[in-house]
Design a protein around this motif. Structure first.
Motif, PDB file in Angstrom:
ATOM      1  N   PHE A  91       1.769   4.167 -11.594  1.00 57.29           N
ATOM      2  CA  PHE A  91       1.329   4.150 -10.211  1.00 57.29           C
ATOM      3  C   PHE A  91       1.621   2.806  -9.554  1.00 57.29           C
ATOM      4  O   PHE A  91       1.440   1.757 -10.166  1.00 57.29           O
ATOM      5  CB  PHE A  91      -0.178   4.411 -10.124  1.00 57.29           C
ATOM      6  N   ARG A  92       2.027   2.878  -8.290  1.00 57.74           N
ATOM      7  CA  ARG A  92       2.189   1.678  -7.469  1.00 57.74           C
ATOM      8  C   ARG A  92       0.868   1.443  -6.738  1.00 57.74           C
ATOM      9  O   ARG A  92       0.420   2.288  -5.957  1.00 57.74           O
ATOM     10  CB  ARG A  92       3.352   1.850  -6.488  1.00 57.74           C
ATOM     11  N   VAL A  93       0.255   0.289  -7.019  1.00 64.24           N
ATOM     12  CA  VAL A  93      -1.097  -0.022  -6.529  1.00 64.24           C
ATOM     13  C   VAL A  93      -1.027  -1.173  -5.535  1.00 64.24           C
ATOM     14  O   VAL A  93      -0.457  -2.224  -5.824  1.00 64.24           O
ATOM     15  CB  VAL A  93      -2.023  -0.406  -7.708  1.00 64.24           C
ATOM     16  N   MET A  94      -1.628  -0.996  -4.342  1.00 65.12           N
ATOM     17  CA  MET A  94      -1.586  -2.064  -3.348  1.00 65.12           C
ATOM     18  C   MET A  94      -2.567  -3.187  -3.685  1.00 65.12           C
ATOM     19  O   MET A  94      -3.695  -2.938  -4.100  1.00 65.12           O
ATOM     20  CB  MET A  94      -1.847  -1.523  -1.935  1.00 65.12           C
ATOM     21  N   LEU A  95      -2.114  -4.434  -3.525  1.00 61.04           N
ATOM     22  CA  LEU A  95      -2.963  -5.611  -3.730  1.00 61.04           C
ATOM     23  C   LEU A  95      -2.926  -6.557  -2.542  1.00 61.04           C
ATOM     24  O   LEU A  95      -3.755  -7.457  -2.471  1.00 61.04           O
ATOM     25  CB  LEU A  95      -2.531  -6.386  -4.985  1.00 61.04           C
ATOM     26  N   TYR A  96      -1.964  -6.401  -1.622  1.00 63.53           N
ATOM     27  CA  TYR A  96      -1.755  -7.314  -0.498  1.00 63.53           C
ATOM     28  C   TYR A  96      -1.174  -8.635  -1.002  1.00 63.53           C
ATOM     29  O   TYR A  96      -1.218  -8.955  -2.178  1.00 63.53           O
ATOM     30  CB  TYR A  96      -3.026  -7.571   0.309  1.00 63.53           C
ATOM     31  N   ILE A 144       3.493   3.607  -1.749  1.00 61.71           N
ATOM     32  CA  ILE A 144       2.369   3.142  -2.558  1.00 61.71           C
ATOM     33  C   ILE A 144       1.512   4.345  -2.896  1.00 61.71           C
ATOM     34  O   ILE A 144       1.249   5.201  -2.043  1.00 61.71           O
ATOM     35  CB  ILE A 144       1.550   2.068  -1.805  1.00 61.71           C
ATOM     36  N   ASP A 145       1.099   4.436  -4.170  1.00 64.55           N
ATOM     37  CA  ASP A 145       0.365   5.608  -4.656  1.00 64.55           C
ATOM     38  C   ASP A 145      -1.146   5.459  -4.564  1.00 64.55           C
ATOM     39  O   ASP A 145      -1.862   6.457  -4.423  1.00 64.55           O
ATOM     40  CB  ASP A 145       0.720   5.868  -6.132  1.00 64.55           C
ATOM     41  N   ILE A 146      -1.633   4.214  -4.698  1.00 62.21           N
ATOM     42  CA  ILE A 146      -3.080   3.987  -4.842  1.00 62.21           C
ATOM     43  C   ILE A 146      -3.526   2.793  -4.013  1.00 62.21           C
ATOM     44  O   ILE A 146      -2.898   1.730  -4.030  1.00 62.21           O
ATOM     45  CB  ILE A 146      -3.443   3.729  -6.330  1.00 62.21           C
ATOM     46  N   GLU A 147      -4.619   2.987  -3.289  1.00 64.22           N
ATOM     47  CA  GLU A 147      -5.397   1.872  -2.767  1.00 64.22           C
ATOM     48  C   GLU A 147      -6.575   1.721  -3.718  1.00 64.22           C
ATOM     49  O   GLU A 147      -7.369   2.654  -3.871  1.00 64.22           O
ATOM     50  CB  GLU A 147      -5.872   2.136  -1.339  1.00 64.22           C
ATOM     51  N   PRO A 148      -6.720   0.571  -4.380  1.00 66.10           N
ATOM     52  CA  PRO A 148      -7.622   0.510  -5.533  1.00 66.10           C
ATOM     53  C   PRO A 148      -9.111   0.597  -5.222  1.00 66.10           C
ATOM     54  O   PRO A 148      -9.881   1.092  -6.035  1.00 66.10           O
ATOM     55  CB  PRO A 148      -7.294  -0.844  -6.174  1.00 66.10           C
ATOM     56  N   MET A 149      -9.530   0.100  -4.056  1.00 68.32           N
ATOM     57  CA  MET A 149     -10.948   0.126  -3.702  1.00 68.32           C
ATOM     58  C   MET A 149     -11.045   0.460  -2.224  1.00 68.32           C
ATOM     59  O   MET A 149     -10.670  -0.359  -1.371  1.00 68.32           O
ATOM     60  CB  MET A 149     -11.616  -1.215  -4.007  1.00 68.32           C
ATOM     61  N   SER A 150     -11.535   1.653  -1.904  1.00 68.23           N
ATOM     62  CA  SER A 150     -11.556   2.073  -0.518  1.00 68.23           C
ATOM     63  C   SER A 150     -12.687   3.062  -0.297  1.00 68.23           C
ATOM     64  O   SER A 150     -13.403   3.441  -1.224  1.00 68.23           O
ATOM     65  CB  SER A 150     -10.203   2.696  -0.134  1.00 68.23           C
ATOM     66  N   ASN A 151     -12.822   3.476   0.964  1.00 60.78           N
ATOM     67  CA  ASN A 151     -13.831   4.459   1.354  1.00 60.78           C
ATOM     68  C   ASN A 151     -13.284   5.219   2.556  1.00 60.78           C
ATOM     69  O   ASN A 151     -12.638   4.609   3.425  1.00 60.78           O
ATOM     70  CB  ASN A 151     -15.144   3.755   1.715  1.00 60.78           C
ATOM     71  N   PRO A 152     -13.532   6.512   2.653  1.00 59.31           N
ATOM     72  CA  PRO A 152     -13.012   7.291   3.796  1.00 59.31           C
ATOM     73  C   PRO A 152     -13.419   6.724   5.150  1.00 59.31           C
ATOM     74  O   PRO A 152     -12.686   6.882   6.140  1.00 59.31           O
ATOM     75  CB  PRO A 152     -13.615   8.686   3.575  1.00 59.31           C
TER      76      PRO A 152
END
Length: 229
Positions: free
Chosen positions: A9-14, A67-75
Motif C-alpha cells: 500500500f502507498r500511505v500518505m505522510l505529507y 495513494i491507497d491509504i490515509e493512515p489516520m482520518s475521520n469522515p
C-alpha cells in the motif's frame, strides 16, 4: 496471517514533520504512524510505501488512486473530498485542546469562554466546535502556516492561545522542556481515528479490522502511543 491476500500500500505522510505522528524523512525516529503500520503489517502480511508530498497534493493523489491509504482520518474531515474513501474501525482518538501561554491561561468549558480573544489556528484546518464563533466574529482566528509556528509564537509570548492536537502539544512540551511555560485546556473535541482506504482497496478492510481489534486488546496500540507521551 493471510499472506496470500497481502498487498503493498502507498500511505500518505505529507512532506512536513508532525511529531509524534511522523517525523522528517531524514529523522531516524519512526513516529506513531509508522509504528502502528509496522504492527498492522505483522498481523496482515501487508507492506507499506510512505508517500511524502504536500498536504493538498496528498489528498488529490488519494482521490486519483495514486495513494491507497490515509493512515489516520475521520469522515468528518473528508466530507468534501471527491472520493470519500472507506474506513476501518477506530484505532485511537484525536483530541483538540487549547494550548495557552501559561501567563494567559483561562479554564474553559466551551469555546464561548474565549469570546473576545484571538486564537491561533493552522491554515486549511477545520475546527468544528469553533467555526460558529469564527463566523460571527466573537473569536478571532490568527492564521499561521503550521502547528510548529503556533508553538513558536506561544513560546515567544506573541500569541496567548492556540488550538491544536493534544498529542502534538504534549510532545512539544516534553521535547522543548516547556513545562510551566505552556498549559493545556481540557479537550474541546475528540474524533475517532481510523484508517481511510481508497475504494479500490476496500477488500483489505476486514483484515485490518481484525488486526486493529487484536492490537487494541493486547495493548500494543496503547504502548505505541504511550512511548511518545
Amino acid at each position: 496471517m493471510n499472506v496470500s491476500a497481502a498487498d503493498n500500500f502507498r500511505v500518505m505522510l505529507y512532506d512536513a514533520s508532525f511529531p509524534p505522528y511522523f517525523f522528517d524523512k531524514e529523522d531516524p525516529r519512526t513516529g506513531i504512524v509508522k509504528d502502528l503500520f509496522s504492527a498492522f503489517g505483522k498481523e496482515t502480511g501487508d507492506t507499506f510505501e510512505y508517500v511524502r508530498v504536500p498536504f493538498k497534493r496528498a489528498l488529490h493523489q488519494f482521490d486519483s488512486g495514486q495513494i491507497d491509504i490515509e493512515p489516520m482520518s475521520n469522515p468528518a474531515w473528508r466530507g468534501d473530498s471527491a472520493v470519500l474513501g472507506e474506513y476501518s474501525i477506530p484505532m485511537g482518538v484525536s483530541e483538540l485542546i487549547v494550548l495557552f501561554n501559561a501567563d494567559k491561561y483561562l479554564p474553559i468549558e466551551s469555546p464561548k469562554d474565549l469570546t473576545g480573544r484571538t486564537i491561533g489556528v493552522v491554515m486549511g484546518y477545520y475546527y468544528p466546535s469553533f467555526a460558529p464563533y469564527f463566523e460571527d466574529g466573537s473569536i478571532k482566528p490568527h492564521v499561521l502556516p503550521s502547528d510548529a509556528k503556533l508553538i513558536q509564537l506561544l513560546e515567544a509570548g506573541r500569541l496567548d492561545q492556540a488550538i491544536m492536537n493534544k498529542d502534538f502539544a504534549l510532545y512539544q512540551i516534553k521535547e522543548k522542556r516547556l513545562h510551566g511555560k505552556l498549559k493545556l485546556s481540557r479537550p474541546c473535541s475528540a474524533l475517532d481515528m481510523m484508517v481511510r482506504f481508497h475504494p479500490s482497496k476496500k477488500d483489505a478492510i476486514p483484515r485490518f479490522n481484525k488486526a486493529i481489534r487484536k492490537l487494541l486488546d493486547d495493548g500494543t496500540i496503547k504502548r505505541i502511543y504511550d512511548q511518545y507521551r
